[in-house]
Design a protein around this motif. Structure first.
Motif, PDB file in Angstrom:
ATOM      1  N   UNK A  30       0.836  -1.188   0.000  1.00 27.30           N
ATOM      2  CA  UNK A  30       0.000   0.000   0.000  1.00 27.30           C
ATOM      3  C   UNK A  30       0.882   1.253   0.000  1.00 27.30           C
ATOM      4  N   UNK A  31       0.477   2.219  -0.821  1.00 26.21           N
ATOM      5  CA  UNK A  31       1.162   3.509  -0.837  1.00 26.21           C
ATOM      6  C   UNK A  31       0.284   4.519  -0.108  1.00 26.21           C
ATOM      7  N   UNK A  32       0.792   5.034   1.005  1.00 26.84           N
ATOM      8  CA  UNK A  32       0.061   6.023   1.794  1.00 26.84           C
ATOM      9  C   UNK A  32       0.564   7.427   1.481  1.00 26.84           C
ATOM     10  N   UNK A  33      -0.360   8.335   1.257  1.00 28.79           N
ATOM     11  CA  UNK A  33      -0.014   9.758   1.189  1.00 28.79           C
ATOM     12  C   UNK A  33      -0.692  10.402   2.392  1.00 28.79           C
ATOM     13  N   UNK A  34       0.124  10.896   3.298  1.00 30.01           N
ATOM     14  CA  UNK A  34      -0.371  11.260   4.629  1.00 30.01           C
ATOM     15  C   UNK A  34      -0.203  12.749   4.890  1.00 30.01           C
ATOM     16  N   UNK A  35      -1.299  13.419   5.182  1.00 27.85           N
ATOM     17  CA  UNK A  35      -1.238  14.828   5.554  1.00 27.85           C
ATOM     18  C   UNK A  35      -0.768  14.986   6.990  1.00 27.85           C
ATOM     19  N   UNK A  36       0.161  15.920   7.203  1.00 28.09           N
ATOM     20  CA  UNK A  36       0.700  16.129   8.560  1.00 28.09           C
ATOM     21  C   UNK A  36      -0.028  17.234   9.302  1.00 28.09           C
ATOM     22  N   UNK A  37      -0.951  17.897   8.634  1.00 33.06           N
ATOM     23  CA  UNK A  37      -1.595  19.035   9.275  1.00 33.06           C
ATOM     24  C   UNK A  37      -0.694  20.254   9.227  1.00 33.06           C
ATOM     25  N   UNK A  38      -0.935  21.193  10.119  1.00 31.75           N
ATOM     26  CA  UNK A  38      -0.390  22.530   9.907  1.00 31.75           C
ATOM     27  C   UNK A  38       0.812  22.909  10.760  1.00 31.75           C
ATOM     28  N   UNK A  39       0.996  22.262  11.898  1.00 29.50           N
ATOM     29  CA  UNK A  39       1.973  22.854  12.817  1.00 29.50           C
ATOM     30  C   UNK A  39       3.121  21.948  13.225  1.00 29.50           C
ATOM     31  N   UNK A  40       2.831  20.930  13.987  1.00 29.35           N
ATOM     32  CA  UNK A  40       3.960  20.166  14.511  1.00 29.35           C
ATOM     33  C   UNK A  40       3.674  18.667  14.497  1.00 29.35           C
ATOM     34  N   UNK A  41       4.529  17.915  15.181  1.00 27.20           N
ATOM     35  CA  UNK A  41       4.499  16.451  15.086  1.00 27.20           C
ATOM     36  C   UNK A  41       3.201  15.857  15.637  1.00 27.20           C
ATOM     37  N   UNK A  42       2.484  16.595  16.461  1.00 22.59           N
ATOM     38  CA  UNK A  42       1.269  16.040  17.071  1.00 22.59           C
ATOM     39  C   UNK A  42       0.006  16.301  16.255  1.00 22.59           C
ATOM     40  N   UNK A  43       0.170  16.970  15.121  1.00 18.69           N
ATOM     41  CA  UNK A  43      -1.002  17.229  14.284  1.00 18.69           C
ATOM     42  C   UNK A  43      -1.332  16.064  13.361  1.00 18.69           C
ATOM     43  N   UNK A  44      -0.503  15.056  13.342  1.00 19.71           N
ATOM     44  CA  UNK A  44      -0.813  13.889  12.520  1.00 19.71           C
ATOM     45  C   UNK A  44      -2.003  13.146  13.131  1.00 19.71           C
ATOM     46  N   UNK A  45      -2.772  12.449  12.291  1.00 20.78           N
ATOM     47  CA  UNK A  45      -3.869  11.668  12.840  1.00 20.78           C
ATOM     48  C   UNK A  45      -3.357  10.319  13.331  1.00 20.78           C
ATOM     49  N   UNK A  46      -4.169   9.687  14.175  1.00 20.84           N
ATOM     50  CA  UNK A  46      -3.810   8.362  14.687  1.00 20.84           C
ATOM     51  C   UNK A  46      -3.663   7.386  13.517  1.00 20.84           C
ATOM     52  N   UNK A  80       1.046   5.797  -9.282  1.00 17.18           N
ATOM     53  CA  UNK A  80       0.758   4.585  -8.508  1.00 17.18           C
ATOM     54  C   UNK A  80      -0.405   3.820  -9.133  1.00 17.18           C
ATOM     55  N   UNK A  81      -1.417   4.564  -9.578  1.00 16.19           N
ATOM     56  CA  UNK A  81      -2.575   3.956 -10.220  1.00 16.19           C
ATOM     57  C   UNK A  81      -2.135   3.186 -11.474  1.00 16.19           C
ATOM     58  N   UNK A  82      -1.261   3.827 -12.272  1.00 20.35           N
ATOM     59  CA  UNK A  82      -0.778   3.187 -13.506  1.00 20.35           C
ATOM     60  C   UNK A  82      -0.001   1.912 -13.194  1.00 20.35           C
ATOM     61  N   UNK A  83       0.694   1.916 -12.069  1.00 21.69           N
ATOM     62  CA  UNK A  83       1.480   0.735 -11.671  1.00 21.69           C
ATOM     63  C   UNK A  83       0.645  -0.275 -10.881  1.00 21.69           C
ATOM     64  N   UNK A  84      -0.647  -0.009 -10.774  1.00 22.12           N
ATOM     65  CA  UNK A  84      -1.579  -0.870 -10.035  1.00 22.12           C
ATOM     66  C   UNK A  84      -1.175  -1.055  -8.566  1.00 22.12           C
ATOM     67  N   UNK A 107      10.919   5.683  -7.888  1.00 21.67           N
ATOM     68  CA  UNK A 107      11.816   5.285  -6.795  1.00 21.67           C
ATOM     69  C   UNK A 107      11.046   5.285  -5.474  1.00 21.67           C
ATOM     70  N   UNK A 108      10.219   6.301  -5.271  1.00 22.88           N
ATOM     71  CA  UNK A 108       9.409   6.360  -4.046  1.00 22.88           C
ATOM     72  C   UNK A 108       8.438   5.185  -3.993  1.00 22.88           C
ATOM     73  N   UNK A 109       7.877   4.856  -5.147  1.00 22.21           N
ATOM     74  CA  UNK A 109       6.836   3.807  -5.195  1.00 22.21           C
ATOM     75  C   UNK A 109       7.397   2.386  -5.218  1.00 22.21           C
ATOM     76  N   UNK A 110       8.710   2.257  -5.323  1.00 19.69           N
ATOM     77  CA  UNK A 110       9.330   0.926  -5.440  1.00 19.69           C
ATOM     78  C   UNK A 110       8.866  -0.006  -4.307  1.00 19.69           C
ATOM     79  N   UNK A 111       8.411  -1.191  -4.679  1.00 17.46           N
ATOM     80  CA  UNK A 111       7.958  -2.240  -3.745  1.00 17.46           C
ATOM     81  C   UNK A 111       6.669  -1.902  -2.990  1.00 17.46           C
ATOM     82  N   UNK A 112       6.021  -0.794  -3.349  1.00 20.72           N
ATOM     83  CA  UNK A 112       4.785  -0.439  -2.634  1.00 20.72           C
ATOM     84  C   UNK A 112       3.656  -1.411  -2.957  1.00 20.72           C
ATOM     85  N   UNK A 113       3.867  -2.272  -3.941  1.00 22.40           N
ATOM     86  CA  UNK A 113       2.873  -3.338  -4.191  1.00 22.40           C
ATOM     87  C   UNK A 113       3.026  -4.468  -3.184  1.00 22.40           C
ATOM     88  N   UNK A 114       4.192  -4.556  -2.538  1.00 22.93           N
ATOM     89  CA  UNK A 114       4.440  -5.647  -1.582  1.00 22.93           C
ATOM     90  C   UNK A 114       4.546  -5.160  -0.136  1.00 22.93           C
TER      91      UNK A 114
END
Lengths: 291, 291
Positions: free
Chosen positions: A1-17, A98-102, A67-74
């Motif tokens: 799985x390839x995750x694209x994760x928003x960090x929010x606006x300020x610091x390390x604690x703004x990420x979601x669980x 990522x979509x093109x690479x399934x 390069x970023x997506x390498x092995x994201x299928x596994x």
């Protein structure tokens, strides 16, 4: 799985669980290198997440996505971005790849300035299109933002103006000599933004922006607790505030539309610059009917 | 401290780490009772947060704010809201009240539909004002949304249409007899929304919405992993899909503006309804120049 994760606006604690769990389960975690616009450094994120982060500048995300997506299928691979993955800077290119690479992809949303701007008290409903304002040079003063603000303005809508940042800039000398030495990051200040807006108004003369009677709201570090700043007033008033009033970057500016409701004006009034004519102008020019 | 904490869009794991910490440190935690629009029940939130939640319906948040704010000058009190505290439903009233009582307040931002809608592939930059569409009755068909869509449309901007939900409705009989028995919640479906939009177009005849040549994108449960649905096509096509195509509520709809960029159209194409003329219409009517 390839995750694209928003960090929010300020610091390390703004990420979601959910985002934090995805990071912990990933074999590689990339951090899009606009880190200077978060309030914290990479090392603090690494310590909090318990993971080493691989810096990926914007160029790498766009041109070396395989390069970023390498092995994201596994395996699980994560890309961390400031704000939301579909905020001011979108990440559709790498998701399309990522979509093109399934490769299955999941986006983890978060706050971005595009919705957190509501903290200034103006209703998100009443915003028109968003514009970006880039640093002018002596020879380059792109002004298409003016047409967008004018379109919003005619309809009475508010305009969110995102202010330029310059990261990884090279001096002309270093560029000429091929030296990969970068200048310190630059962030457009509120007075600079107001000055550029008024410069274009004085050239285009559309009557859209008036230093004395157009209301605006400056924000920085929205959601950042004590570091958050919200300051409102006329364009003139905002341009005359000392820079420290606005706190640390990143700054954004809202041009207030004429449909301003008195409840919006009252909420924002708590953020009025010292001696501001905020209420007078809201009442006389914007026709807000205060209780 | 009084915390107003956005829960994000889907389930218990969409809260931010900062928000979760605030909950754990609070002596009372209120949950604004639009819970039916989250994908999970109160009990699951309580288990995950390790806290008992006090249900507060919209009415209570608006009229009994002093009870919620009680002792917030001495202890930490949290109010949890779906999405972001300044999203489609704002919480400025209770924050103003806290301000009047000199209670320090902190907002914990999160994703809301107002920015997560970017997941459909349209640029947030290119959205105009947002509108709400309420359930029509035989005698009440408020249509001011049409003017707003028209304003956006003339400028080529996209419009996010938020669809009505009815919670805590009473039947006429129960209302007459003063019985506090509530009907099950109702959520506007995409076909109903399209039907209402086209009904007003056929009355107003502004030429803003055309069943066969206006493109739209339906979304539900954005960010909800396998539960997320994004479906695009002409208004006609969307109205003809079986309801299961759209998954579980809450649904929202985007009316695509004429400034549609071919990259936006290409990204969204992956979500086209079966046999949709999405690309044809994007090309012929919206003048997208595909590669």
């Amino acid at each position: 799985m390839f995750y694209v994760i928003g960090l929010g606006l300020c610091d390390e604690k703004d990420i979601t669980v959910r985002g934090l769990e995805a990071i912990k389960g990933s074999t590689r975690v990339y951090l899009e290198a606009y880190t200077s616009i978060l309030m914290v450094q990479k090392e603090r994120l690494e310590e909090f997440y318990g993971k080493e982060l691989i810096l990926a500048d914007r160029d790498m995300v766009e041109t070396q996505s395989d390069e970023i997506l390498k092995d994201a299928d596994k395996e699980d691979i994560s890309l961390l971005v400031v704000g939301d993955p579909f905020g001011a800077t979108t990440h559709t290119d790498i998701i399309l790849r990522a979509r093109a690479l399934k490769i299955p992809t999941r986006v983890v949303h978060n706050a971005s300035i595009m919705n957190a701007i509501g903290a200034c008290g103006l209703q998100l409903y009443n915003f028109g299109q968003t514009v970006s304002l880039v640093f002018f040079t002596d020879t380059w003063k792109p002004d298409s933002f003016y047409d967008r603000i004018a379109e919003n303005s005619v309809l009475g809508m508010h305009t969110l103006v995102l202010l330029d940042i310059k990261v990884k800039e090279q001096s002309e000398e270093n560029l000429a000599r091929g030296r990969k030495i970068y200048e310190p990051p630059r962030f457009m200040s509120i007075p600079t933004a107001v000055s550029q807006l008024c410069e274009i108004e004085s050239m285009r003369k559309g009557g859209i922006l008036s230093p004395a009677s157009t209301l605006a709201i400056a924000v920085s570090r929205v959601g950042g607790g004590d570091e958050q700043r919200i300051v409102c007033g006329t364009l003139d008033e905002l341009s005359q505030q000392p820079e420290e009033v606005y706190g640390e970057p990143l700054h954004s500016l809202v041009i207030v539309g004429k449909r301003l409701h008195h409840l919006e004006a009252e909420y924002a009034e708590a953020f009025a610059a010292r001696d501001s004519k905020w209420r007078d102008v809201a009442s006389s020019i914007y026709k807000c009917e205060f209780d």
